[in-house]
Design a protein around this motif. Structure first.
Motif, PDB file in Angstrom:
ATOM      1  N   LEU A  65      -8.685 -77.117 100.945  1.00 58.14           N
ATOM      2  CA  LEU A  65      -8.770 -76.357 102.129  1.00 58.14           C
ATOM      3  C   LEU A  65      -7.519 -76.162 103.061  1.00 58.14           C
ATOM      4  N   GLU A  66      -6.717 -77.006 103.123  1.00 56.10           N
ATOM      5  CA  GLU A  66      -5.462 -76.788 103.711  1.00 56.10           C
ATOM      6  C   GLU A  66      -4.439 -75.756 103.290  1.00 56.10           C
ATOM      7  N   SER A  67      -4.557 -75.826 101.862  1.00 54.54           N
ATOM      8  CA  SER A  67      -3.924 -74.729 100.850  1.00 54.54           C
ATOM      9  C   SER A  67      -4.442 -73.256 101.072  1.00 54.54           C
ATOM     10  N   THR A  68      -5.570 -73.326 101.270  1.00 58.99           N
ATOM     11  CA  THR A  68      -6.330 -71.754 101.417  1.00 58.99           C
ATOM     12  C   THR A  68      -6.223 -71.110 102.575  1.00 58.99           C
ATOM     13  N   VAL A  69      -5.025 -70.427 102.652  1.00 62.80           N
ATOM     14  CA  VAL A  69      -4.814 -69.704 103.839  1.00 62.80           C
ATOM     15  C   VAL A  69      -4.835 -68.067 103.329  1.00 62.80           C
ATOM     16  N   TYR A  70      -5.461 -67.106 104.132  1.00 58.51           N
ATOM     17  CA  TYR A  70      -5.226 -65.539 103.839  1.00 58.51           C
ATOM     18  C   TYR A  70      -4.537 -65.037 104.963  1.00 58.51           C
ATOM     19  N   GLN A  71      -3.247 -64.183 104.493  1.00 52.47           N
ATOM     20  CA  GLN A  71      -2.711 -63.634 105.507  1.00 52.47           C
ATOM     21  C   GLN A  71      -2.867 -62.047 105.256  1.00 52.47           C
ATOM     22  N   ASP A  76      -2.205 -52.793 104.020  1.00 57.01           N
ATOM     23  CA  ASP A  76      -3.247 -52.932 102.983  1.00 57.01           C
ATOM     24  C   ASP A  76      -3.109 -54.119 102.095  1.00 57.01           C
ATOM     25  N   THR A  77      -2.296 -55.280 102.530  1.00 55.85           N
ATOM     26  CA  THR A  77      -2.077 -56.248 101.796  1.00 55.85           C
ATOM     27  C   THR A  77      -2.408 -57.672 102.381  1.00 55.85           C
ATOM     28  N   LEU A  78      -2.864 -58.367 101.310  1.00 56.83           N
ATOM     29  CA  LEU A  78      -3.351 -59.636 101.574  1.00 56.83           C
ATOM     30  C   LEU A  78      -2.453 -60.730 100.994  1.00 56.83           C
ATOM     31  N   LYS A  79      -1.849 -61.577 101.589  1.00 54.75           N
ATOM     32  CA  LYS A  79      -1.110 -62.557 100.691  1.00 54.75           C
ATOM     33  C   LYS A  79      -2.179 -63.895 101.198  1.00 54.75           C
ATOM     34  N   PHE A  80      -2.034 -64.616  99.840  1.00 52.52           N
ATOM     35  CA  PHE A  80      -2.639 -65.785  99.795  1.00 52.52           C
ATOM     36  C   PHE A  80      -2.498 -66.809  98.754  1.00 52.52           C
ATOM     37  N   ILE A  81      -2.931 -68.140  98.857  1.00 53.30           N
ATOM     38  CA  ILE A  81      -2.637 -69.126  97.859  1.00 53.30           C
ATOM     39  C   ILE A  81      -3.642 -69.212  96.745  1.00 53.30           C
ATOM     40  N   ASP A  82      -3.248 -69.423  95.735  1.00 53.98           N
ATOM     41  CA  ASP A  82      -4.409 -69.317  94.494  1.00 53.98           C
ATOM     42  C   ASP A  82      -3.949 -70.368  93.706  1.00 53.98           C
ATOM     43  N   VAL A  84      -3.910 -71.634  89.893  1.00 59.59           N
ATOM     44  CA  VAL A  84      -4.051 -71.333  88.348  1.00 59.59           C
ATOM     45  C   VAL A  84      -3.773 -72.492  87.880  1.00 59.59           C
ATOM     46  N   ASN A  85      -4.637 -73.060  86.886  1.00 57.99           N
ATOM     47  CA  ASN A  85      -4.247 -74.152  85.856  1.00 57.99           C
ATOM     48  C   ASN A  85      -3.924 -75.411  87.121  1.00 57.99           C
ATOM     49  N   GLN A  86      -4.574 -75.510  88.148  1.00 57.42           N
ATOM     50  CA  GLN A  86      -4.477 -76.318  88.858  1.00 57.42           C
ATOM     51  C   GLN A  86      -2.981 -76.335  89.417  1.00 57.42           C
ATOM     52  N   THR A  87      -2.339 -75.503  89.689  1.00 53.90           N
ATOM     53  CA  THR A  87      -1.228 -75.307  90.283  1.00 53.90           C
ATOM     54  C   THR A  87      -1.213 -74.160  91.253  1.00 53.90           C
ATOM     55  N   VAL A  88      -0.534 -74.454  92.414  1.00 52.88           N
ATOM     56  CA  VAL A  88      -0.754 -73.637  93.592  1.00 52.88           C
ATOM     57  C   VAL A  88       0.418 -72.487  93.370  1.00 52.88           C
ATOM     58  N   VAL A  89      -0.361 -71.270  93.480  1.00 53.95           N
ATOM     59  CA  VAL A  89       0.521 -70.038  93.438  1.00 53.95           C
ATOM     60  C   VAL A  89       0.368 -69.181  94.434  1.00 53.95           C
ATOM     61  N   GLN A  90       1.342 -68.415  94.931  1.00 56.06           N
ATOM     62  CA  GLN A  90       1.368 -67.471  96.330  1.00 56.06           C
ATOM     63  C   GLN A  90       1.181 -66.187  95.430  1.00 56.06           C
ATOM     64  N   LYS A  91       0.018 -65.309  95.833  1.00 55.26           N
ATOM     65  CA  LYS A  91      -0.182 -64.017  95.423  1.00 55.26           C
ATOM     66  C   LYS A  91      -0.153 -63.143  96.570  1.00 55.26           C
ATOM     67  N   ALA A  92      -0.050 -61.819  96.065  1.00 60.68           N
ATOM     68  CA  ALA A  92      -0.193 -60.834  97.120  1.00 60.68           C
ATOM     69  C   ALA A  92      -1.040 -59.841  96.395  1.00 60.68           C
ATOM     70  N   ALA A  93      -2.043 -58.975  97.013  1.00 56.14           N
ATOM     71  CA  ALA A  93      -2.846 -58.016  96.675  1.00 56.14           C
ATOM     72  C   ALA A  93      -3.395 -56.877  97.535  1.00 56.14           C
ATOM     73  N   LYS A  94      -3.494 -55.899  96.970  1.00 52.97           N
ATOM     74  CA  LYS A  94      -3.928 -54.803  97.955  1.00 52.97           C
ATOM     75  C   LYS A  94      -5.354 -54.994  98.247  1.00 52.97           C
ATOM     76  N   VAL A  95      -5.776 -54.719  99.541  1.00 53.52           N
ATOM     77  CA  VAL A  95      -7.099 -54.931 100.020  1.00 53.52           C
ATOM     78  C   VAL A  95      -7.710 -53.543 100.639  1.00 53.52           C
ATOM     79  N   GLU A  96      -8.951 -53.563 100.536  1.00 46.91           N
ATOM     80  CA  GLU A  96      -9.587 -52.386 101.147  1.00 46.91           C
ATOM     81  C   GLU A  96     -10.879 -52.845 101.913  1.00 46.91           C
ATOM     82  N   LEU A  97     -11.409 -52.053 102.798  1.00 51.76           N
ATOM     83  CA  LEU A  97     -12.676 -52.326 103.375  1.00 51.76           C
ATOM     84  C   LEU A  97     -13.529 -51.320 102.964  1.00 51.76           C
ATOM     85  N   LYS A  98     -14.677 -51.458 102.307  1.00 53.72           N
ATOM     86  CA  LYS A  98     -15.678 -50.610 101.821  1.00 53.72           C
ATOM     87  C   LYS A  98     -17.017 -50.720 102.909  1.00 53.72           C
ATOM     88  N   ASP A  99     -17.354 -49.501 103.579  1.00 52.46           N
ATOM     89  CA  ASP A  99     -18.550 -49.623 104.208  1.00 52.46           C
ATOM     90  C   ASP A  99     -18.591 -50.525 105.503  1.00 52.46           C
TER      91      ASP A  99
END
Length: 147
Positions: A65-71, A76-82, A84-99
Protein backbone atom coordinates in the motif's frame (compact mmCIF):
# COMPACT_ATOMS: atom_id res chain seq x y z
CA UNK A 1 -44.39 11.88 -23.03
CA UNK A 2 -43.32 15.17 -21.50
CA UNK A 3 -40.95 13.34 -19.09
CA UNK A 4 -39.53 11.27 -21.92
CA UNK A 5 -38.78 14.42 -23.90
CA UNK A 6 -37.16 16.05 -20.85
CA UNK A 7 -34.98 13.02 -20.14
CA UNK A 8 -33.70 13.05 -23.72
CA UNK A 9 -32.89 16.71 -23.34
CA UNK A 10 -31.26 16.57 -19.89
CA UNK A 11 -29.43 13.20 -19.83
CA UNK A 12 -26.78 14.16 -22.40
CA UNK A 13 -25.89 17.22 -20.30
CA UNK A 14 -25.55 15.08 -17.15
CA UNK A 15 -23.30 12.64 -19.01
CA UNK A 16 -20.98 15.43 -20.16
CA UNK A 17 -21.00 16.99 -16.70
CA UNK A 18 -19.80 13.73 -15.08
CA UNK A 19 -16.84 13.29 -17.42
CA UNK A 20 -13.43 13.41 -15.79
CA UNK A 21 -10.84 15.80 -17.16
CA UNK A 22 -7.18 14.75 -17.10
CA UNK A 23 -6.30 17.97 -15.28
CA UNK A 24 -8.32 16.72 -12.28
CA UNK A 25 -5.96 13.73 -11.99
CA UNK A 26 -2.69 15.67 -12.06
CA UNK A 27 -0.74 15.15 -8.85
CA UNK A 28 0.25 12.24 -6.66
CA UNK A 29 -2.16 9.62 -5.32
CA UNK A 30 -1.44 7.05 -2.56
CA UNK A 31 -3.19 3.68 -2.58
CA UNK A 32 -5.07 3.32 0.72
CA UNK A 33 -7.40 0.41 0.03
CA UNK A 34 -7.56 -2.45 -2.46
CA UNK A 35 -10.26 -5.14 -2.63
CA UNK A 36 -7.62 -7.72 -3.59
CA UNK A 37 -5.88 -7.19 -0.24
CA UNK A 38 -9.20 -7.54 1.56
CA UNK A 39 -9.64 -10.93 -0.14
CA UNK A 40 -6.22 -12.03 1.13
CA UNK A 41 -7.06 -11.01 4.69
CA UNK A 42 -10.32 -12.98 4.52
CA UNK A 43 -8.63 -16.06 3.00
CA UNK A 44 -8.18 -19.33 4.89
CA UNK A 45 -4.39 -19.09 4.45
CA UNK A 46 -4.33 -15.76 6.29
CA UNK A 47 -6.89 -16.74 8.91
CA UNK A 48 -5.12 -20.03 9.72
CA UNK A 49 -1.60 -18.56 9.72
CA UNK A 50 0.46 -18.33 12.87
CA UNK A 51 0.81 -14.91 14.47
CA UNK A 52 4.34 -14.63 13.03
CA UNK A 53 3.17 -15.57 9.53
CA UNK A 54 0.24 -13.16 9.78
CA UNK A 55 2.56 -10.36 10.96
CA UNK A 56 4.80 -11.06 7.95
CA UNK A 57 1.81 -10.90 5.58
CA UNK A 58 0.58 -7.70 7.25
CA UNK A 59 4.02 -6.11 6.76
CA UNK A 60 3.97 -7.07 3.06
CA UNK A 61 0.45 -5.66 2.65
CA UNK A 62 1.43 -2.41 4.37
CA UNK A 63 4.55 -2.13 2.20
CA UNK A 64 2.48 -2.74 -0.94
CA UNK A 65 0.00 0.00 0.00
CA UNK A 66 2.72 2.48 0.96
CA UNK A 67 4.70 1.77 -2.21
CA UNK A 68 1.78 2.18 -4.59
CA UNK A 69 1.74 5.82 -5.65
CA UNK A 70 0.37 7.07 -8.96
CA UNK A 71 1.77 10.40 -10.10
CA UNK A 72 -0.13 11.95 -12.99
CA UNK A 73 2.08 14.49 -14.76
CA UNK A 74 1.08 17.38 -17.04
CA UNK A 75 0.50 16.13 -20.57
CA UNK A 76 -0.16 12.43 -20.68
CA UNK A 77 2.29 10.63 -18.39
CA UNK A 78 1.76 8.44 -15.35
CA UNK A 79 4.69 7.60 -13.10
CA UNK A 80 4.12 4.68 -10.77
CA UNK A 81 5.72 1.91 -8.77
CA UNK A 82 5.20 -1.64 -9.94
CA UNK A 83 6.34 -4.96 -8.55
CA UNK A 84 8.23 -7.19 -10.97
CA UNK A 85 9.31 -10.54 -9.52
CA UNK A 86 8.74 -9.07 -6.03
CA UNK A 87 11.10 -6.21 -6.80
CA UNK A 88 9.99 -2.58 -6.71
CA UNK A 89 10.37 -0.92 -10.11
CA UNK A 90 9.70 2.73 -11.02
CA UNK A 91 7.80 2.97 -14.30
CA UNK A 92 6.35 5.63 -16.56
CA UNK A 93 3.60 5.16 -19.10
CA UNK A 94 1.49 7.23 -21.43
CA UNK A 95 -2.12 7.54 -20.30
CA UNK A 96 -5.35 8.65 -21.85
CA UNK A 97 -8.93 9.10 -20.81
CA UNK A 98 -11.63 7.50 -22.94
CA UNK A 99 -15.24 8.56 -22.66
CA UNK A 100 -14.36 10.65 -19.60
CA UNK A 101 -14.30 7.62 -17.29
CA UNK A 102 -11.93 4.96 -18.66
CA UNK A 103 -8.26 5.38 -17.83
CA UNK A 104 -5.98 3.64 -20.34
CA UNK A 105 -2.38 3.07 -19.22
CA UNK A 106 -0.17 2.32 -22.23
CA UNK A 107 2.73 0.21 -20.97
CA UNK A 108 5.50 -1.22 -23.16
CA UNK A 109 3.94 -4.64 -23.59
CA UNK A 110 0.27 -4.07 -22.79
CA UNK A 111 -2.51 -1.61 -22.11
CA UNK A 112 -4.18 -1.60 -18.71
CA UNK A 113 -7.66 -0.22 -18.31
CA UNK A 114 -9.52 1.04 -15.27
CA UNK A 115 -12.88 2.68 -14.85
CA UNK A 116 -12.85 5.84 -12.75
CA UNK A 117 -15.66 5.10 -10.32
CA UNK A 118 -15.23 8.20 -8.17
CA UNK A 119 -13.09 11.31 -8.29
CA UNK A 120 -13.09 14.13 -5.78
CA UNK A 121 -10.27 16.58 -5.07
CA UNK A 122 -9.00 14.18 -2.37
CA UNK A 123 -10.15 10.71 -3.47
CA UNK A 124 -9.74 8.58 -6.61
CA UNK A 125 -11.46 5.19 -6.94
CA UNK A 126 -10.44 2.95 -9.83
CA UNK A 127 -11.94 -0.35 -10.90
CA UNK A 128 -9.42 -2.28 -13.02
CA UNK A 129 -10.91 -3.75 -16.20
CA UNK A 130 -9.50 -7.12 -17.18
CA UNK A 131 -10.83 -10.08 -19.11
CA UNK A 132 -8.76 -12.50 -17.04
CA UNK A 133 -9.30 -11.38 -13.44
CA UNK A 134 -11.52 -9.50 -11.05
CA UNK A 135 -9.10 -7.65 -8.83
CA UNK A 136 -11.57 -5.22 -7.28
CA UNK A 137 -11.56 -1.53 -6.64
CA UNK A 138 -8.54 0.53 -5.71
CA UNK A 139 -8.95 3.60 -3.51
CA UNK A 140 -6.35 6.36 -3.63
CA UNK A 141 -6.00 9.54 -1.57
CA UNK A 142 -4.33 12.64 -2.96
CA UNK A 143 -0.90 13.35 -1.49
CA UNK A 144 -0.72 17.05 -0.64
CA UNK A 145 1.84 19.01 -2.63
CA UNK A 146 4.85 20.19 -0.65
CA UNK A 147 5.18 23.95 -0.60
Amino acid sequence: MYLSFLSHLILPFLFVWNQVQYSELIGSWQLTYFDGIENIVKSADYQNASSAQRANMDAKIKYRLESTVYQFVEGDTLKFIDFVNQTVVQKAAKVELKDGEILVIHEEDQDRLAKIVELTPQKLVLLPISATSKSGKMVFERIPEKK
